[in-house]
Enzyme design. Structure first.
Site, PDB file in Angstrom:
ATOM      1  N   ASP A 183     -30.263   4.322   0.326  1.00  0.00           N
ATOM      2  CA  ASP A 183     -30.110   2.982  -0.248  1.00  0.00           C
ATOM      3  C   ASP A 183     -31.493   2.446  -0.622  1.00  0.00           C
ATOM      4  O   ASP A 183     -32.489   3.165  -0.535  1.00  0.00           O
ATOM      5  CB  ASP A 183     -29.374   2.056   0.728  1.00  0.00           C
ATOM      6  CG  ASP A 183     -30.112   1.856   2.040  1.00  0.00           C
ATOM      7  OD1 ASP A 183     -31.316   2.170   2.135  1.00  0.00           O
ATOM      8  OD2 ASP A 183     -29.473   1.370   2.997  1.00  0.00           O
ATOM      9  N   ALA A 184     -31.568   1.205  -1.002  1.00  0.00           N
ATOM     10  CA  ALA A 184     -32.837   0.611  -1.439  1.00  0.00           C
ATOM     11  C   ALA A 184     -33.892   0.595  -0.337  1.00  0.00           C
ATOM     12  O   ALA A 184     -35.085   0.552  -0.619  1.00  0.00           O
ATOM     13  CB  ALA A 184     -32.601  -0.807  -1.950  1.00  0.00           C
TER      14      ALA A 184
END
Length: 142
Positions: free
Chosen positions: A16-17
């Site tokens: 994810d980010a």
């Protein structure tokens, strides 16, 4: 008991980010390890599918214990813990070294690809699965 260990490198596409592996990817790692376990037993999944049979996941449970991160080297493990006439139960985990990051159980059933109904596994496949288990764990060896 036969167990398969699949080494995996964590890439940016897995995260994810924040650089942490996205939760659903653990199920993908489980899938890869199950496929390679079955292959290591000498079972060609495409041969099973030639008659229209399809393995489908009927149940999956997973516990997320620690995060895997970008560029980690992890290992996805799979072993057969039970087998019936139409289903197989796998115990699985993803580890980083000795740390268990995620663990779970997955049940897959052989089905008729057209109707979706369960069907008995071929005797040869059941014998291979029986050989990978402690005999008392095989629930149906007919």
């Amino acid at each position: 008991m036969l167990e398969f260990a699949l080494p995996i490198r964590i890439y940016i596409e897995d995260t994810d980010a924040g650089g942490i592996v996205y939760y659903v990817n653990y199920l993908k790692y489980f899938e890869r390890a199950r496929t390679e376990l079955i292959r290591s037993m000498g079972v060609d999944k495409t041969a099973v599918m030639e008659d229209g049979s399809v393995f489908v996941v009927t149940s999956a449970s997973i516990d997320y214990l620690l995060p895997a991160r970008l560029d980690d080297e992890v290992v996805a493990n799979a072993k057969v813990i039970a087998a019936g006439g139409a289903s197989i139960v796998f115990e699985q985990a993803v580890l980083r070294g000795e740390q268990v990051l995620a663990r779970g159980q997955v049940t897959a059933a052989l089905t008729d690809g057209k109707t979706g109904k369960p069907k008995r596994m071929p005797i040869g496949l059941r014998k291979v699965l029986k050989g990978a288990l402690i005999p008392k764990e095989v629930t149906d060896d007919r």
